[in-house]
Write a protein that holds these residues in place. Sequence first.
Motif, PDB file in Angstrom:
ATOM      1  N   ASP A  27      23.723   1.176  10.102  1.00 13.41           N
ATOM      2  CA  ASP A  27      23.571   2.623  10.002  1.00 13.41           C
ATOM      3  C   ASP A  27      22.632   3.457  10.673  1.00 13.41           C
ATOM      4  N   GLU A  28      21.336   2.743  11.040  1.00 15.00           N
ATOM      5  CA  GLU A  28      20.273   3.376  11.655  1.00 15.00           C
ATOM      6  C   GLU A  28      20.632   3.813  12.957  1.00 15.00           C
ATOM      7  N   ILE A  29      21.908   3.316  13.786  1.00 13.34           N
ATOM      8  CA  ILE A  29      22.111   3.679  15.039  1.00 13.34           C
ATOM      9  C   ILE A  29      23.132   4.676  14.935  1.00 13.34           C
ATOM     10  N   ASP A  30      23.114   5.771  15.489  1.00 16.49           N
ATOM     11  CA  ASP A  30      23.926   7.111  15.351  1.00 16.49           C
ATOM     12  C   ASP A  30      25.269   6.986  15.847  1.00 16.49           C
ATOM     13  N   ASP A  31      25.339   6.083  17.056  1.00 17.57           N
ATOM     14  CA  ASP A  31      26.743   5.993  17.450  1.00 17.57           C
ATOM     15  C   ASP A  31      27.592   4.978  17.205  1.00 17.57           C
ATOM     16  N   VAL A  32      27.390   4.350  15.956  1.00 19.64           N
ATOM     17  CA  VAL A  32      28.096   3.193  15.284  1.00 19.64           C
ATOM     18  C   VAL A  32      28.916   3.682  14.213  1.00 19.64           C
ATOM     19  N   PRO A  33      30.258   3.429  14.213  1.00 19.74           N
ATOM     20  CA  PRO A  33      31.118   4.102  12.966  1.00 19.74           C
ATOM     21  C   PRO A  33      30.830   2.853  11.833  1.00 19.74           C
ATOM     22  N   ASN A  34      31.100   3.300  10.577  1.00 19.80           N
ATOM     23  CA  ASN A  34      30.789   2.526   9.534  1.00 19.80           C
ATOM     24  C   ASN A  34      31.562   1.321   9.370  1.00 19.80           C
ATOM     25  N   LEU A  35      31.033   0.200   8.791  1.00 23.84           N
ATOM     26  CA  LEU A  35      31.691  -1.062   8.984  1.00 23.84           C
ATOM     27  C   LEU A  35      32.977  -1.091   7.900  1.00 23.84           C
ATOM     28  N   THR A  36      34.006  -1.705   8.162  1.00 25.91           N
ATOM     29  CA  THR A  36      34.915  -1.919   7.195  1.00 25.91           C
ATOM     30  C   THR A  36      34.756  -3.000   6.212  1.00 25.91           C
ATOM     31  N   ALA A  37      35.457  -3.116   5.078  1.00 24.84           N
ATOM     32  CA  ALA A  37      35.110  -3.978   4.065  1.00 24.84           C
ATOM     33  C   ALA A  37      35.359  -5.435   4.663  1.00 24.84           C
ATOM     34  N   ALA A  38      36.217  -5.828   5.290  1.00 21.40           N
ATOM     35  CA  ALA A  38      36.404  -7.105   6.054  1.00 21.40           C
ATOM     36  C   ALA A  38      35.355  -7.536   7.045  1.00 21.40           C
ATOM     37  N   GLU A  39      34.583  -6.601   7.721  1.00 18.88           N
ATOM     38  CA  GLU A  39      33.505  -6.882   8.643  1.00 18.88           C
ATOM     39  C   GLU A  39      32.162  -7.132   7.601  1.00 18.88           C
ATOM     40  N   GLU A  40      32.180  -6.593   6.371  1.00 17.08           N
ATOM     41  CA  GLU A  40      31.119  -6.888   5.560  1.00 17.08           C
ATOM     42  C   GLU A  40      31.180  -8.433   4.963  1.00 17.08           C
ATOM     43  N   GLN A  41      32.143  -9.145   5.263  1.00 12.88           N
ATOM     44  CA  GLN A  41      32.333 -10.308   4.700  1.00 12.88           C
ATOM     45  C   GLN A  41      31.929 -11.246   5.853  1.00 12.88           C
ATOM     46  N   GLY A  42      31.772 -10.864   6.801  1.00 10.42           N
ATOM     47  CA  GLY A  42      31.502 -11.666   8.241  1.00 10.42           C
ATOM     48  C   GLY A  42      30.298 -12.431   8.324  1.00 10.42           C
ATOM     49  N   GLU A  43      30.003 -13.052   9.313  1.00 14.44           N
ATOM     50  CA  GLU A  43      28.692 -13.715   9.557  1.00 14.44           C
ATOM     51  C   GLU A  43      27.966 -12.843  10.607  1.00 14.44           C
ATOM     52  N   ALA A  44      26.340 -12.465  10.183  1.00 12.70           N
ATOM     53  CA  ALA A  44      25.877 -11.742  10.946  1.00 12.70           C
ATOM     54  C   ALA A  44      24.976 -12.456  12.061  1.00 12.70           C
ATOM     55  N   TRP A  45      24.570 -12.014  12.996  1.00 13.97           N
ATOM     56  CA  TRP A  45      23.938 -12.511  14.106  1.00 13.97           C
ATOM     57  C   TRP A  45      22.821 -11.543  14.591  1.00 13.97           C
ATOM     58  N   GLU A  46      21.793 -11.952  14.845  1.00 14.78           N
ATOM     59  CA  GLU A  46      20.542 -10.782  15.403  1.00 14.78           C
ATOM     60  C   GLU A  46      20.127 -11.358  16.637  1.00 14.78           C
ATOM     61  N   ALA A  47      19.571 -10.324  17.481  1.00 12.83           N
ATOM     62  CA  ALA A  47      18.951 -10.793  18.838  1.00 12.83           C
ATOM     63  C   ALA A  47      17.572 -10.082  18.650  1.00 12.83           C
ATOM     64  N   LEU A  48      16.478 -10.954  18.875  1.00 12.91           N
ATOM     65  CA  LEU A  48      14.974 -10.536  18.618  1.00 12.91           C
ATOM     66  C   LEU A  48      14.362 -10.539  20.085  1.00 12.91           C
ATOM     67  N   LEU A  49      13.427  -9.688  20.126  1.00 11.77           N
ATOM     68  CA  LEU A  49      12.660  -9.637  21.207  1.00 11.77           C
ATOM     69  C   LEU A  49      11.199  -9.248  20.512  1.00 11.77           C
ATOM     70  N   ASP A  50      10.474 -10.494  20.845  1.00 14.44           N
ATOM     71  CA  ASP A  50       9.048 -10.330  20.099  1.00 14.44           C
ATOM     72  C   ASP A  50       8.934  -9.863  18.785  1.00 14.44           C
ATOM     73  N   GLY A  51       9.999 -10.609  18.013  1.00 12.04           N
ATOM     74  CA  GLY A  51       9.900 -10.532  16.681  1.00 12.04           C
ATOM     75  C   GLY A  51      10.775  -9.034  16.018  1.00 12.04           C
ATOM     76  N   ASP A  52      10.901  -8.376  17.154  1.00 14.61           N
ATOM     77  CA  ASP A  52      11.785  -6.973  16.706  1.00 14.61           C
ATOM     78  C   ASP A  52      13.353  -7.191  16.840  1.00 14.61           C
ATOM     79  N   ARG A  53      13.934  -6.690  16.005  1.00 21.36           N
ATOM     80  CA  ARG A  53      15.379  -6.684  16.035  1.00 21.36           C
ATOM     81  C   ARG A  53      15.802  -5.959  16.897  1.00 21.36           C
ATOM     82  N   ILE A  54      16.710  -6.209  18.092  1.00 20.70           N
ATOM     83  CA  ILE A  54      17.285  -5.229  18.782  1.00 20.70           C
ATOM     84  C   ILE A  54      18.727  -5.206  19.096  1.00 20.70           C
TER      85      ILE A  54
END
Length: 140
Positions: A27-54
């Motif tokens: 939601d913090e990224i302006d150019d991203v559409p809302n997630l669907t209900a099915a996506e909310e059930q998915g596994e989330a992965w993150e990329a970090l650079l020096d501890g910051d989520r990017i």
Amino acid sequence: MASIDTDPDITVGYSRLSPNAVWCFFDEIDDVPNLTAAEEQGEAWEALLDGDRIGTAVVGTVGTSFLSRIIITPNARRMSVATAIFDRLQDVYWCLRCRVHKDNQAGIRLVESTGFHRKRKGRYGELWWYDTQLNNVDDK
């Protein structure tokens, strides 16, 4: 023009965030559409650079694993973050699928450069389906 670091020390792993916090990141990224209900059930992965989520990606795991969403923060774009995420996900999932809009040339270059193979067009021809296994290619 500012120089772009194309080889940062990016770590990619399963997200430590709660599901609600993952969706807030999108939601913090302006150019991203809302997630669907099915996506909310998915596994989330993150990329970090020096501890910051990017960057964050969502993979649906019902049936064949499907990369349904990937987002990179605007200040981290063009730093190979998406490539790092794709590489890590391909290490984890034996087969991974995704789709890219036919006009998204940057997205097509990204998936094709990270080991995905074009499989077929979507129902109305607006999307290309890709997966990491090379078989049954259909360019119709």
